[in-house]
Motif scaffolding. Structure first.
Motif, PDB file in Angstrom:
ATOM      1  N   TRP A 164       0.828  -1.203   0.000  1.00 40.60           N
ATOM      2  CA  TRP A 164       0.000   0.000   0.000  1.00 40.60           C
ATOM      3  C   TRP A 164       0.868   1.261   0.000  1.00 40.60           C
ATOM      4  N   ALA A 165       1.990   1.201   0.721  1.00 45.11           N
ATOM      5  CA  ALA A 165       2.881   2.363   0.744  1.00 45.11           C
ATOM      6  C   ALA A 165       3.469   2.605  -0.645  1.00 45.11           C
ATOM      7  N   GLN A 166       3.846   1.543  -1.341  1.00 43.55           N
ATOM      8  CA  GLN A 166       4.450   1.694  -2.664  1.00 43.55           C
ATOM      9  C   GLN A 166       3.461   2.255  -3.685  1.00 43.55           C
ATOM     10  N   THR A 167       2.191   1.907  -3.531  1.00 48.68           N
ATOM     11  CA  THR A 167       1.171   2.379  -4.486  1.00 48.68           C
ATOM     12  C   THR A 167       0.408   3.588  -3.973  1.00 48.68           C
ATOM     13  N   ASP A 168       0.824   4.116  -2.809  1.00 55.65           N
ATOM     14  CA  ASP A 168       0.162   5.272  -2.193  1.00 55.65           C
ATOM     15  C   ASP A 168      -1.339   5.029  -2.033  1.00 55.65           C
ATOM     16  N   HIS A 169      -1.672   3.828  -1.557  1.00 56.52           N
ATOM     17  CA  HIS A 169      -3.073   3.415  -1.410  1.00 56.52           C
ATOM     18  C   HIS A 169      -3.505   3.545   0.045  1.00 56.52           C
ATOM     19  N   VAL A 170      -4.618   4.208   0.257  1.00 57.27           N
ATOM     20  CA  VAL A 170      -5.229   4.226   1.586  1.00 57.27           C
ATOM     21  C   VAL A 170      -6.371   3.207   1.563  1.00 57.27           C
ATOM     22  N   PRO A 171      -6.264   2.142   2.346  1.00 54.78           N
ATOM     23  CA  PRO A 171      -7.279   1.088   2.293  1.00 54.78           C
ATOM     24  C   PRO A 171      -8.596   1.549   2.899  1.00 54.78           C
ATOM     25  N   GLU A 172      -9.644   0.824   2.562  1.00 58.26           N
ATOM     26  CA  GLU A 172     -10.898   0.987   3.287  1.00 58.26           C
ATOM     27  C   GLU A 172     -10.670   0.575   4.738  1.00 58.26           C
ATOM     28  N   VAL A 173     -11.544   1.024   5.628  1.00 60.30           N
ATOM     29  CA  VAL A 173     -11.356   0.714   7.049  1.00 60.30           C
ATOM     30  C   VAL A 173     -11.341  -0.791   7.277  1.00 60.30           C
ATOM     31  N   TRP A 174     -12.264  -1.510   6.635  1.00 63.19           N
ATOM     32  CA  TRP A 174     -12.291  -2.965   6.844  1.00 63.19           C
ATOM     33  C   TRP A 174     -11.035  -3.619   6.277  1.00 63.19           C
ATOM     34  N   GLU A 175     -10.493  -3.061   5.180  1.00 60.33           N
ATOM     35  CA  GLU A 175      -9.247  -3.607   4.623  1.00 60.33           C
ATOM     36  C   GLU A 175      -8.081  -3.364   5.582  1.00 60.33           C
ATOM     37  N   TYR A 176      -8.052  -2.180   6.157  1.00 55.43           N
ATOM     38  CA  TYR A 176      -6.994  -1.882   7.125  1.00 55.43           C
ATOM     39  C   TYR A 176      -7.065  -2.847   8.308  1.00 55.43           C
ATOM     40  N   LEU A 177      -8.274  -3.084   8.822  1.00 54.04           N
ATOM     41  CA  LEU A 177      -8.426  -4.001   9.948  1.00 54.04           C
ATOM     42  C   LEU A 177      -8.029  -5.421   9.558  1.00 54.04           C
ATOM     43  N   ALA A 178      -8.261  -5.808   8.306  1.00 51.70           N
ATOM     44  CA  ALA A 178      -7.810  -7.120   7.842  1.00 51.70           C
ATOM     45  C   ALA A 178      -6.286  -7.197   7.866  1.00 51.70           C
ATOM     46  N   MET A 179      -5.623  -6.140   7.382  1.00 53.65           N
ATOM     47  CA  MET A 179      -4.165  -6.120   7.421  1.00 53.65           C
ATOM     48  C   MET A 179      -3.668  -6.190   8.857  1.00 53.65           C
ATOM     49  N   ARG A 180      -4.335  -5.440   9.751  1.00 55.61           N
ATOM     50  CA  ARG A 180      -3.898  -5.406  11.140  1.00 55.61           C
ATOM     51  C   ARG A 180      -4.148  -6.724  11.874  1.00 55.61           C
ATOM     52  N   GLN A 181      -4.991  -7.589  11.346  1.00 60.90           N
ATOM     53  CA  GLN A 181      -5.133  -8.911  11.951  1.00 60.90           C
ATOM     54  C   GLN A 181      -3.882  -9.751  11.718  1.00 60.90           C
ATOM     55  N   PHE A 182      -3.099  -9.383  10.725  1.00 64.89           N
ATOM     56  CA  PHE A 182      -1.861 -10.104  10.442  1.00 64.89           C
ATOM     57  C   PHE A 182      -0.651  -9.323  10.947  1.00 64.89           C
ATOM     58  N   ASN A 183      -0.581  -8.049  10.630  1.00 69.22           N
ATOM     59  CA  ASN A 183       0.487  -7.196  11.144  1.00 69.22           C
ATOM     60  C   ASN A 183       0.084  -6.746  12.547  1.00 69.22           C
ATOM     61  N   ASN A 184       0.247  -7.658  13.518  1.00 62.90           N
ATOM     62  CA  ASN A 184      -0.185  -7.318  14.874  1.00 62.90           C
ATOM     63  C   ASN A 184       0.605  -8.088  15.913  1.00 62.90           C
ATOM     64  N   PHE A 185       0.159  -8.008  17.152  1.00 60.22           N
ATOM     65  CA  PHE A 185       0.911  -8.578  18.275  1.00 60.22           C
ATOM     66  C   PHE A 185       0.683 -10.078  18.488  1.00 60.22           C
ATOM     67  N   ARG A 186      -0.048 -10.716  17.636  1.00 63.15           N
ATOM     68  CA  ARG A 186      -0.444 -12.105  17.887  1.00 63.15           C
ATOM     69  C   ARG A 186       0.709 -13.039  18.290  1.00 63.15           C
ATOM     70  N   PRO A 187       1.902 -12.950  17.675  1.00 64.12           N
ATOM     71  CA  PRO A 187       2.963 -13.875  18.105  1.00 64.12           C
ATOM     72  C   PRO A 187       3.323 -13.761  19.588  1.00 64.12           C
ATOM     73  N   CYS A 188       3.003 -12.636  20.214  1.00 68.80           N
ATOM     74  CA  CYS A 188       3.384 -12.447  21.622  1.00 68.80           C
ATOM     75  C   CYS A 188       2.461 -13.188  22.581  1.00 68.80           C
ATOM     76  N   PRO A 189       1.135 -12.967  22.563  1.00 72.74           N
ATOM     77  CA  PRO A 189       0.291 -13.755  23.471  1.00 72.74           C
ATOM     78  C   PRO A 189       0.215 -15.229  23.115  1.00 72.74           C
ATOM     79  N   THR A 190       0.525 -15.589  21.866  1.00 70.13           N
ATOM     80  CA  THR A 190       0.406 -16.998  21.496  1.00 70.13           C
ATOM     81  C   THR A 190       1.458 -17.865  22.182  1.00 70.13           C
ATOM     82  N   ILE A 191       2.524 -17.241  22.704  1.00 68.98           N
ATOM     83  CA  ILE A 191       3.550 -18.025  23.410  1.00 68.98           C
ATOM     84  C   ILE A 191       3.378 -17.957  24.920  1.00 68.98           C
ATOM     85  N   THR A 192       2.220 -17.497  25.379  1.00 68.90           N
ATOM     86  CA  THR A 192       2.038 -17.310  26.822  1.00 68.90           C
ATOM     87  C   THR A 192       2.198 -18.606  27.601  1.00 68.90           C
TER      88      THR A 192
END
Length: 437
Positions: A281-309
């Motif tokens: 998105w940065a390379q194409t100067d694209h601002v995603p829809e809100v739901w698209e952003y939230l989809a990206m944030r489900q992957f680019n997020n803290f999940r690896p940290c609590p998953t090793i609790t």
């Protein structure tokens, strides 16, 4: 690289900060006893109350897991088994104080920094200073002496990250400092990849996929021919992110089971895919829809940290229980909520940085035509909805599958969520709040 309507039972302090003083039994997992009197017991959390009619019953797959093996040759393992599968056990009553394993209530001393007004969160006790000091010294020695992570002029920024306070707050049930160091090394390594490959310290979206792929082989090793294996092994020392990934993973494998290690690798693949989406998105100067952003944030997020609790806590949630769709939903909601916390607390920091940084308030403002303040407050609402969904789903899963390791893991994830907020709130070296109230 995170003035709302309150459901019944929730309390709102005079400052507008949403808290939840009540406690759910599943957050107290009575089977666990704190390993040391110097370590606070894991938090007693406030899960959203679930009416009896809404509590889910185990599906066929979950009933099979609770029942255990079946078929030819397995009956002898269960001499007392009847033809009808047993009812899943009812969790024992929590012991009465003072022997209850519930974590102490947060101290009355105010934490550093101010929480975001209206943000739904749970205060936590101050992290054990003895453990914070031990992890702080250990992680700095590892970064400097073992992996040569950063040059001398980055030292203040490394210290300001306060990773020791972060990890001690997120993992109060870790049996030893060595267990806390597992989480601290991985956290520092993940941030080194983010900073050096993606963002602050020379990062760029250009060519990111190749860099991430090679770094990922430090977590998920290359299996190739004898001719090319040495060249790959040598590459793991080529830059600070790969050195940090390789070393942190080696330590992690000393404590993690094969299934726990594979689970972590899977979640790191998710993280890297999220990095790549944001870079595209940065390379194409694209601002995603809100739901698209939230989809990206489900992957680019803290999940690896609590998953090793569970690894950091010195136990294991079995792979078949971890893989249950209900557990996956709980973990995903926890990761999503904690990541929006990061968007909210880092908002002013990112606005002051060069270029446009995508975060939830920025995307809401752009896509929904809101002003900055309205977009920020809408992002707070999104976080609060995710938090309440997380707590409701966790409470329903605990009722449907009252297995000790499940209850402890759910509690551990909830503790991580709270510790993550505590670190963002109190890390005034990195974060400050916008003037929207």
């Amino acid at each position: 690289m995170f003035a709302l309507p309150l459901p019944a039972g929730r309390a709102c302090s005079g400052s507008g900060t949403v808290t939840h003083p009540t406690k759910e039994p599943w957050m107290s997992a009575p089977e666990f006893s704190p390993p040391s009197s110097t370590l606070p017991a894991a938090t007693a959390h406030a899960g959203a109350r679930v009416p009896a009619a809404e509590v889910r019953t185990p599906g066929a797959g979950l009933r099979q897991i609770l029942r255990g093996p079946s078929g030819l040759g397995t009956a002898g393992l269960y001499p007392a088994r009847h033809d009808k599968p047993p009812t899943p056990p009812t969790p024992p009553m929590a012991p009465t104080p003072p022997t209850s394993p519930r974590r102490p209530e947060p101290s009355s001393a105010p934490a550093e920094g101010n929480p975001i007004p209206g943000l739904y969160h749970h205060p936590v006790p101050e992290p054990d200073p003895v453990r914070v000091d031990a992890v702080s010294r250990g992680i700095k020695a590892w970064a400097l002496e073992e992996v040569d992570l950063y040059p001398e002029d980055w030292e203040e920024e490394f210290d300001g990250f306060s990773v020791a306070r972060y990890m001690v707050a997120c993992h109060p049930d870790a049996p030893t400092v060595d267990h806390l160091m597992l989480a601290a090394r991985l956290m520092v390594a993940e941030n080194a990849v983010d900073d050096c490959y993606c963002e602050d310290h020379g990062g760029s979206p250009v060519g990111l996929g190749g860099r991430l792929l090679l770094a990922h082989t430090a977590l998920d090793p290359l299996h190739t021919t004898r001719e090319y294996q040495p060249r790959w092994a040598e590459s793991l020392h080529a830059d600070a992110p790969r050195r940090a990934y390789r070393s942190a993973m080696e330590y992690f494998l000393q404590q993690a089971s094969p299934s726990q290690a594979d689970r972590f690798r899977h979640d790191m693949s998710r993280l890297h895919m999220g990095y790549l989406a944001e870079a595209a998105w940065a390379q194409t100067d694209h601002v995603p829809e809100v739901w698209e952003y939230l989809a990206m944030r489900q992957f680019n997020n803290f999940r690896p940290c609590p998953t090793i609790t569970d690894t950091v806590g010195g136990y294991e949630l079995p792979a078949d229980l971890h893989a249950q769709p209900a557990m996956q939903r709980v973990i995903a909601l926890a990761g999503n909520a904690t990541t929006i916390v990061n968007d909210l607390y880092s908002y002013t920091k990112e606005l002051a940085a060069p270029g446009r940084h995508l975060n939830l308030p920025v995307v809401i403002a752009e896509r929904e035509g809101a002003d900055e303040r309205a977009a920020y407050l809408k992002a707070v609402e999104v976080h609060n909805d995710l938090m309440r969904d997380f707590e409701a789903e966790a409470a329903a899963l605990a009722a449907a599958c009252p297995v000790p390791s499940v209850l402890r893991f759910l509690r551990g994830v909830a503790v991580w969520v709270d510790g993550n907020h505590y670190w963002h709130q109190t890390n005034t070296y990195r974060y400050s709040l916008p003037d929207f109230w």
